[in-house]
Design a protein around this motif. Structure first.
Motif, PDB file in Angstrom:
ATOM      1  N   ARG A 257     -18.025  13.911  -1.376  1.00  0.00           N
ATOM      2  CA  ARG A 257     -16.784  14.474  -1.920  1.00  0.00           C
ATOM      3  C   ARG A 257     -16.858  15.994  -1.997  1.00  0.00           C
ATOM      4  N   ARG A 258     -17.994  16.525  -2.425  1.00  0.00           N
ATOM      5  CA  ARG A 258     -18.142  17.988  -2.491  1.00  0.00           C
ATOM      6  C   ARG A 258     -18.035  18.605  -1.102  1.00  0.00           C
ATOM      7  N   ASP A 259     -18.643  17.954  -0.116  1.00  0.00           N
ATOM      8  CA  ASP A 259     -18.559  18.462   1.260  1.00  0.00           C
ATOM      9  C   ASP A 259     -17.119  18.419   1.766  1.00  0.00           C
ATOM     10  N   ARG A 260     -16.411  17.350   1.447  1.00  0.00           N
ATOM     11  CA  ARG A 260     -15.008  17.242   1.865  1.00  0.00           C
ATOM     12  C   ARG A 260     -14.182  18.392   1.313  1.00  0.00           C
ATOM     13  N   GLU A 261     -14.400  18.716   0.037  1.00  0.00           N
ATOM     14  CA  GLU A 261     -13.635  19.794  -0.579  1.00  0.00           C
ATOM     15  C   GLU A 261     -14.048  21.151  -0.018  1.00  0.00           C
ATOM     16  N   ARG A 262     -15.344  21.358   0.143  1.00  0.00           N
ATOM     17  CA  ARG A 262     -15.836  22.639   0.660  1.00  0.00           C
ATOM     18  C   ARG A 262     -15.327  22.898   2.071  1.00  0.00           C
ATOM     19  N   GLU A 263     -15.318  21.835   2.899  1.00  0.00           N
ATOM     20  CA  GLU A 263     -14.866  21.970   4.290  1.00  0.00           C
ATOM     21  C   GLU A 263     -13.347  21.884   4.424  1.00  0.00           C
ATOM     22  N   ARG A 264     -12.677  21.582   3.299  1.00  0.00           N
ATOM     23  CA  ARG A 264     -11.231  21.350   3.323  1.00  0.00           C
ATOM     24  C   ARG A 264     -10.867  20.316   4.391  1.00  0.00           C
ATOM     25  N   TRP A 265     -11.620  19.216   4.317  1.00  0.00           N
ATOM     26  CA  TRP A 265     -11.401  18.123   5.271  1.00  0.00           C
ATOM     27  C   TRP A 265      -9.948  17.667   5.160  1.00  0.00           C
ATOM     28  N   PRO A 266      -9.213  17.629   6.280  1.00  0.00           N
ATOM     29  CA  PRO A 266      -7.792  17.277   6.206  1.00  0.00           C
ATOM     30  C   PRO A 266      -7.567  15.793   5.938  1.00  0.00           C
ATOM     31  N   ILE A 267      -6.643  15.515   5.045  1.00  0.00           N
ATOM     32  CA  ILE A 267      -6.238  14.139   4.760  1.00  0.00           C
ATOM     33  C   ILE A 267      -4.716  14.074   4.775  1.00  0.00           C
ATOM     34  N   TRP A 268      -4.188  13.210   5.629  1.00  0.00           N
ATOM     35  CA  TRP A 268      -2.751  12.941   5.647  1.00  0.00           C
ATOM     36  C   TRP A 268      -2.510  11.609   4.952  1.00  0.00           C
ATOM     37  N   HIS A 269      -1.515  11.588   4.093  1.00  0.00           N
ATOM     38  CA  HIS A 269      -1.224  10.391   3.299  1.00  0.00           C
ATOM     39  C   HIS A 269       0.014   9.697   3.838  1.00  0.00           C
ATOM     40  N   GLY A 270      -0.105   8.387   4.081  1.00  0.00           N
ATOM     41  CA  GLY A 270       0.965   7.614   4.702  1.00  0.00           C
ATOM     42  C   GLY A 270       1.897   6.979   3.702  1.00  0.00           C
ATOM     43  N   PHE A 271       2.460   7.769   2.806  1.00  0.00           N
ATOM     44  CA  PHE A 271       3.534   7.294   1.935  1.00  0.00           C
ATOM     45  C   PHE A 271       4.582   8.397   1.844  1.00  0.00           C
ATOM     46  N   SER A 272       5.749   8.036   1.362  1.00  0.00           N
ATOM     47  CA  SER A 272       6.872   8.967   1.370  1.00  0.00           C
ATOM     48  C   SER A 272       6.803   9.948   0.205  1.00  0.00           C
ATOM     49  N   PRO A 273       7.132  11.218   0.454  1.00  0.00           N
ATOM     50  CA  PRO A 273       7.237  12.162  -0.663  1.00  0.00           C
ATOM     51  C   PRO A 273       8.390  11.820  -1.602  1.00  0.00           C
ATOM     52  N   SER A 274       9.315  10.957  -1.150  1.00  0.00           N
ATOM     53  CA  SER A 274      10.381  10.482  -2.038  1.00  0.00           C
ATOM     54  C   SER A 274       9.867   9.446  -3.023  1.00  0.00           C
ATOM     55  N   VAL A 275       8.700   8.883  -2.741  1.00  0.00           N
ATOM     56  CA  VAL A 275       8.086   7.891  -3.623  1.00  0.00           C
ATOM     57  C   VAL A 275       6.995   8.537  -4.474  1.00  0.00           C
ATOM     58  N   VAL A 276       6.102   9.276  -3.838  1.00  0.00           N
ATOM     59  CA  VAL A 276       5.056  10.034  -4.523  1.00  0.00           C
ATOM     60  C   VAL A 276       5.033  11.430  -3.910  1.00  0.00           C
ATOM     61  N   ALA A 277       5.529  12.410  -4.634  1.00  0.00           N
ATOM     62  CA  ALA A 277       5.591  13.780  -4.115  1.00  0.00           C
ATOM     63  C   ALA A 277       4.193  14.384  -4.038  1.00  0.00           C
ATOM     64  N   ARG A 278       4.004  15.302  -3.089  1.00  0.00           N
ATOM     65  CA  ARG A 278       2.723  15.990  -2.977  1.00  0.00           C
ATOM     66  C   ARG A 278       2.485  16.835  -4.225  1.00  0.00           C
TER      67      ARG A 278
END
Length: 412
Positions: free
Chosen positions: A193-214
């Protein structure tokens, strides 16, 4: 670009990636979907290449969960489930190691596949990216999806960190296993998890921003794309028996618990029939992994039928509020009666209530025919639920979640 999409789990954890895969295929990429062998035929529809993972630990894990529900929340039951989850995680890690394509240019990893998948991609020197169906990064905007839904609060970040720390502790065995097999000493969930944050590993989320906003407090690289709808095979035809039933009366209520095995299918089927009768509505019951077999003059039981085809024919949908089924109901614009069983399902169920698409979330443990019938009468009889559900469906129809991810990949 040579792209490998790796996912695992239940039906709702697989089908959205068929839509994402076909979109990338249409964009000219060489795409392979890695899934459990039992999904290979349906996932490989219309030219999408599939590499099956022979091991499927999750069906067995669901069975353990179902058995232990009857034993209550005793320390012994919890220990047995924890051990079963550990075995499932190690089995999945080995399956991903075997299935990974070292010649791929990019690996897209679901949240279930990410812990092992990121390590395997790094071992092969392959770029990777997260494609998650649920949010797991701590935020003040909402509580973590494995807990009850809470509104904005600074405490939510602490809750999110605590949930992730607990998951990392439970996953310690699989990380040790991966470290030994791949030659990565000191591999751990916290370090990943620390490596993911440090590297800013990209994550795309497959739900609608109308349901759960970023959330505004998420770092760059964490994005909400919109839903990835399952691929629709043009050659699929519904069973004649189902077509005839739908045409023979008013829109029925859909009832299905998907890949859940909540125990005692006979009791659940009988309860469902009595609730439909009390509410004065017809029903289409999907047998699913629970093995439901509901019988009545105005009730039909079916096997596997695509939700995108069936749900628009219905007046409401009773379901377990898994991420995939929740999305399908929202897309169809029909009111919901969520009956969550475990994991993230109570969280999604609470979102349905918050959006005005459901009158209430019913506890599966305390479910009765009378309670289900009361919720059905509200969902079907009060027009506000249908109006709000239809309005949300119109917003979702304007989104292109798979296209958002495809454009992000092209811009890399």
């Amino acid at each position: 670009m040579r792209i490998q999409i790796i996912t695992a789990g239940t039906t709702g954890s697989v089908l959205p990636y068929t839509g994402l895969g076909h979109r990338l295929l249409a964009e000219g990429h060489d795409v392979e979907l890695v899934v459990h062998a039992k999904f290979a035929a349906s996932a490989g529809c219309c030219g999408l290449r599939v590499r099956p993972m022979e091991t499927d630990p999750f069906e067995a894990l669901m069975g353990v969960h179902s058995r232990l529900r009857k034993a209550g929340r005793s320390p012994g039951a919890l220990l047995e489930f924890t051990r079963a989850a550990g075995r499932a995680a190690v089995s999945l890690a080995d399956a991903i190691i075997d299935a990974a394509d070292p010649k791929a240019d990019l690996m897209l990893l679901s949240s279930i596949a990410a812990p092992a998948g990121r390590a395997v991609a790094r071992y092969h020197g392959v770029d990777s990216m997260g494609v998650f169906l649920q949010p797991e990064t701590p935020t003040a905007a909402f509580s973590p999806c494995l807990t009850a839904l809470r509104g904005p609060s600074r405490l939510n970040r602490q809750r999110g960190r605590a949930v992730n720390a607990a998951l990392d502790l439970l996953s310690a065995g699989v990380y040790r296993h991966l470290g030994r097999k791949l030659g990565f000493p000191g591999l751990s969930g916290g370090r990943e998890r620390r490596d993911r944050e440090r590297e800013r590993w990209p994550i795309w989320h497959g739900f609608s921003p109308s349901v759960v906003a970023r959330p505004r407090d998420w770092r760059p690289g964490l994005e909400v794309a919109g839903y990835w709808w399952p691929h629709e095979c043009p050659s699929w035809e519904p069973p004649a028996r189902l077509r005839d039933f739908l045409a023979s009366g008013p829109p029925p209520v859909f009832v299905g618990f998907g890949s859940m095995m909540p125990g005692d299918p006979e009791r659940l089927a009988d309860l469902t029939v009595r609730a439909l009768r009390l509410a004065g509505v017809r029903g289409v019951v999907q047998s699913g992994w629970a093995g439901l077999d509901a019988k009545d003059d105005d009730v039909i039981t079916i096997g596997s039928v695509p939700h995108h085809w069936l749900m628009p024919w219905t007046a409401a949908a009773v379901h377990h509020a898994g991420a995939g089924t929740t999305a399908a109901g929202l897309r169809a614009g029909v009111p919901a009666v969520p009956v969550p069983v475990f994991t993230d399902q109570p969280w999604w169920a609470a979102h349905l209530v918050r959006l005005g698409a459901a009158p209430a979330a019913l506890s599966y443990r305390d479910l009765t025919a009378e309670r289900l019938a009361s919720a059905l009468r509200q969902a079907v009889g009060e027009s506000a639920f249908a109006h709000r559900s239809a309005a949300l469906a119109r917003r979702l129809a304007k989104e292109d979640g798979a296209g958002v991810v495809a454009r992000a990949i092209a811009a890399r």
